[in-house]
Scaffold this active site. Structure first.
Site, PDB file in Angstrom:
ATOM      1  CE1 TYR A  44      -3.886  -2.262   0.512  1.00 38.74           C
ATOM      2  CE2 TYR A  44      -2.663  -3.168   2.354  1.00 38.74           C
ATOM      3  CZ  TYR A  44      -3.721  -3.228   1.469  1.00 38.74           C
ATOM      4  OH  TYR A  44      -4.611  -4.267   1.558  1.00 38.74           O
ATOM      5  CG  ASN A  58     -12.241  -1.684  -6.540  1.00 40.69           C
ATOM      6  OD1 ASN A  58     -13.058  -1.324  -7.377  1.00 40.69           O
ATOM      7  ND2 ASN A  58     -11.262  -2.524  -6.821  1.00 40.69           N
ATOM      8  CB  CYS A  82      -8.190  -3.464  -4.659  1.00 35.81           C
ATOM      9  SG  CYS A  82      -9.711  -4.388  -4.490  1.00 35.81           S
ATOM     10  CG  HIS A  83      -6.736  -9.330  -6.299  1.00 39.63           C
ATOM     11  ND1 HIS A  83      -7.495  -8.710  -7.278  1.00 39.63           N
ATOM     12  CD2 HIS A  83      -5.856 -10.133  -6.934  1.00 39.63           C
ATOM     13  CE1 HIS A  83      -7.081  -9.146  -8.464  1.00 39.63           C
ATOM     14  NE2 HIS A  83      -6.088 -10.015  -8.281  1.00 39.63           N
ATOM     15  CD  GLU A 102      -4.256 -11.655 -10.466  1.00 40.93           C
ATOM     16  OE1 GLU A 102      -5.236 -11.039 -10.884  1.00 40.93           O
ATOM     17  OE2 GLU A 102      -3.323 -11.096  -9.852  1.00 40.93           O
TER      18      GLU A 102
END
Length: 84
Positions: free
Chosen positions: A14, A37, A45-46, A72
């Site tokens: 962050y 979000n 945002c993950h 991912e």
């Protein structure tokens, strides 16, 4: 936009995102923006994590955040080949 620039299979703290958008020290604000979000599967945002590398919170739950990051990470090399 900064979240969308994090490659699939990667994460970014962050605080680093806060610096990238020109507001160093605003890590909590970035976390709050991620929390707000409305389309977390489209604005990734993950991929934003805590400074210590732990995953932090996620609007759709930590379990789902872990799952998305795992998928991912697993599929990023193949996706890179397909999309480039």
């Amino acid at each position: 936009k900064a979240l969308m620039e994090i490659p699939r299979g990667h994460t970014e703290p962050y605080g680093s995102l806060a610096s990238k958008i020109g507001v160093p020290g605003a890590a909590r604000a970035v976390g709050t923006a991620c929390k707000m979000n409305p389309i977390p599967l489209f604005i990734p945002c993950h991929r934003a994590v805590r400074q210590d590398g732990s995953i932090g919170e996620f609007a759709l739950g930590k379990k789902n955040k872990k799952y998305l990051l795992k998928m991912e990470s697993k599929w990023a090399p193949m996706m890179k080949l397909l999309l480039h």
